[in-house]
Design a protein around this motif. Structure first.
Motif, short mmCIF file in Angstrom:
data_model
loop_
_atom_site.label_atom_id
_atom_site.label_comp_id
_atom_site.label_asym_id
_atom_site.label_seq_id
_atom_site.Cartn_x
_atom_site.Cartn_y
_atom_site.Cartn_z
N ASN A 1 13.50 -10.67 -4.94
CA ASN A 1 13.54 -9.36 -5.76
C ASN A 1 12.58 -9.41 -6.82
O ASN A 1 12.05 -8.19 -7.08
CB ASN A 1 14.98 -9.38 -6.10
N ALA A 2 12.16 -10.49 -7.26
CA ALA A 2 11.05 -10.54 -8.45
C ALA A 2 9.69 -10.03 -7.65
O ALA A 2 9.05 -9.38 -8.32
CB ALA A 2 10.99 -11.90 -9.13
N ILE A 3 9.54 -10.75 -6.54
CA ILE A 3 8.35 -10.39 -5.81
C ILE A 3 8.06 -9.02 -5.72
O ILE A 3 7.01 -8.43 -5.77
CB ILE A 3 8.03 -11.32 -4.75
N VAL A 4 9.16 -8.41 -5.12
CA VAL A 4 9.01 -7.17 -4.63
C VAL A 4 8.98 -6.07 -6.01
O VAL A 4 8.13 -5.17 -5.94
CB VAL A 4 10.18 -6.56 -3.84
N ARG A 5 9.88 -6.34 -7.01
CA ARG A 5 9.63 -5.57 -8.10
C ARG A 5 8.36 -5.45 -8.75
O ARG A 5 7.74 -4.62 -9.33
CB ARG A 5 10.95 -6.14 -9.25
N PHE A 6 7.70 -6.96 -8.78
CA PHE A 6 6.35 -6.87 -9.45
C PHE A 6 5.34 -6.08 -8.50
O PHE A 6 4.23 -5.11 -8.97
CB PHE A 6 5.83 -8.34 -9.27
N LEU A 7 5.47 -6.14 -7.18
CA LEU A 7 4.35 -5.32 -6.36
C LEU A 7 4.58 -3.80 -6.62
O LEU A 7 3.70 -3.37 -6.32
CB LEU A 7 4.48 -5.98 -4.79
N LEU A 8 5.79 -3.55 -6.33
CA LEU A 8 5.98 -1.96 -6.49
C LEU A 8 5.66 -1.62 -7.93
O LEU A 8 5.04 -0.41 -8.13
CB LEU A 8 7.60 -1.70 -6.20
N GLU A 9 5.60 -2.22 -8.97
CA GLU A 9 5.36 -1.62 -10.48
C GLU A 9 3.91 -2.00 -10.70
O GLU A 9 3.43 -1.07 -11.47
CB GLU A 9 6.19 -2.83 -11.49
N THR A 10 3.21 -2.72 -9.79
CA THR A 10 1.90 -2.83 -9.94
C THR A 10 0.92 -2.11 -8.80
O THR A 10 -0.29 -2.21 -8.99
CB THR A 10 1.48 -4.08 -10.07
N ASP B 1 0.82 -1.24 -0.05
CA ASP B 1 0.11 -0.18 0.08
C ASP B 1 1.01 1.24 -0.15
O ASP B 1 0.55 2.17 -0.55
CB ASP B 1 -0.88 0.00 1.14
N LYS B 2 2.04 1.12 0.77
CA LYS B 2 2.85 2.40 0.93
C LYS B 2 4.13 2.51 -0.22
O LYS B 2 4.83 3.58 -0.42
CB LYS B 2 3.54 2.60 2.08
N GLY B 3 4.34 1.51 -1.06
CA GLY B 3 5.13 1.26 -1.94
C GLY B 3 6.72 1.45 -1.51
O GLY B 3 7.51 1.96 -2.07
N ASN B 4 6.42 0.57 -0.17
CA ASN B 4 7.88 0.59 0.42
C ASN B 4 8.39 -0.65 0.29
O ASN B 4 8.17 -1.83 0.80
CB ASN B 4 7.47 0.72 2.13
N ALA B 5 9.55 -0.73 -0.45
CA ALA B 5 10.37 -1.92 -0.74
C ALA B 5 10.94 -2.66 0.31
O ALA B 5 10.77 -3.79 0.45
CB ALA B 5 11.40 -1.59 -1.87
N ALA B 6 11.34 -1.80 1.30
CA ALA B 6 12.15 -2.30 2.40
C ALA B 6 11.21 -3.37 3.17
O ALA B 6 11.42 -4.55 3.71
CB ALA B 6 12.83 -1.44 3.31
N LEU B 7 10.06 -2.74 3.36
CA LEU B 7 8.89 -3.37 4.24
C LEU B 7 8.44 -4.67 3.45
O LEU B 7 8.17 -5.67 4.16
CB LEU B 7 7.83 -2.33 4.30
N ILE B 8 8.14 -4.53 1.95
CA ILE B 8 7.73 -5.83 1.44
C ILE B 8 9.00 -6.99 1.47
O ILE B 8 8.63 -7.95 1.77
CB ILE B 8 7.62 -5.54 -0.17
N CYS B 9 10.11 -6.52 1.23
CA CYS B 9 11.38 -7.39 1.48
C CYS B 9 11.36 -8.01 2.77
O CYS B 9 11.45 -9.15 2.96
CB CYS B 9 12.60 -6.56 1.17
N SER B 10 10.87 -7.44 3.82
CA SER B 10 10.91 -8.02 5.28
C SER B 10 9.99 -9.06 5.31
O SER B 10 10.05 -9.85 6.35
CB SER B 10 10.75 -6.87 6.23
N ALA B 11 8.95 -9.01 4.37
CA ALA B 11 8.02 -10.13 4.61
C ALA B 11 8.13 -11.64 3.77
O ALA B 11 7.55 -12.37 3.90
CB ALA B 11 6.59 -9.63 4.08
N PHE B 12 9.38 -11.54 3.22
CA PHE B 12 9.68 -12.70 2.25
C PHE B 12 11.18 -13.27 2.47
O PHE B 12 12.04 -12.36 2.87
CB PHE B 12 9.63 -12.32 0.81
#
Length: 75
Positions: A45-54, A8-19
């Motif tokens: 990295n692929a998951i985070v990139r996809f989530l940030l791009e979409t 929701d926040k477009g926060n790569a570090a936070l998404i990374c911390s979940a995987f």
């Protein structure tokens, strides 16, 4: 919750911390409901990139219930 908040926040570090680095995510069933086709995503990295791009195109709501996880180990 880190996954949802990070997306929701477009926060790569936070998404990374979940995987983990070896994570695999399959958004296919969700995509089918919306007439979309998604390949499984492998590696953090692929998951985070996809989530940030979409994330700019997503209208999100989250329900956390009975989650199914599987772990594989060579140990």
């Amino acid at each position: 919750m880190r996954f949802a908040a990070g997306t929701d926040k477009g926060n790569a570090a936070l998404i990374c911390s979940a995987f983990t680095d070896e994570a695999v995510v399959d958004f296919g069933p969700c995509g089918i409901k919306h007439g979309l086709s998604f390949q499984s995503l492998e590696r953090r990295n692929a998951i985070v990139r996809f989530l940030l791009e979409t994330s700019a195109y997503q209208i999100t709501s989250y329900i956390f219930g009975n989650l199914m996880s599987s772990l594989r180990s060579s140990i």
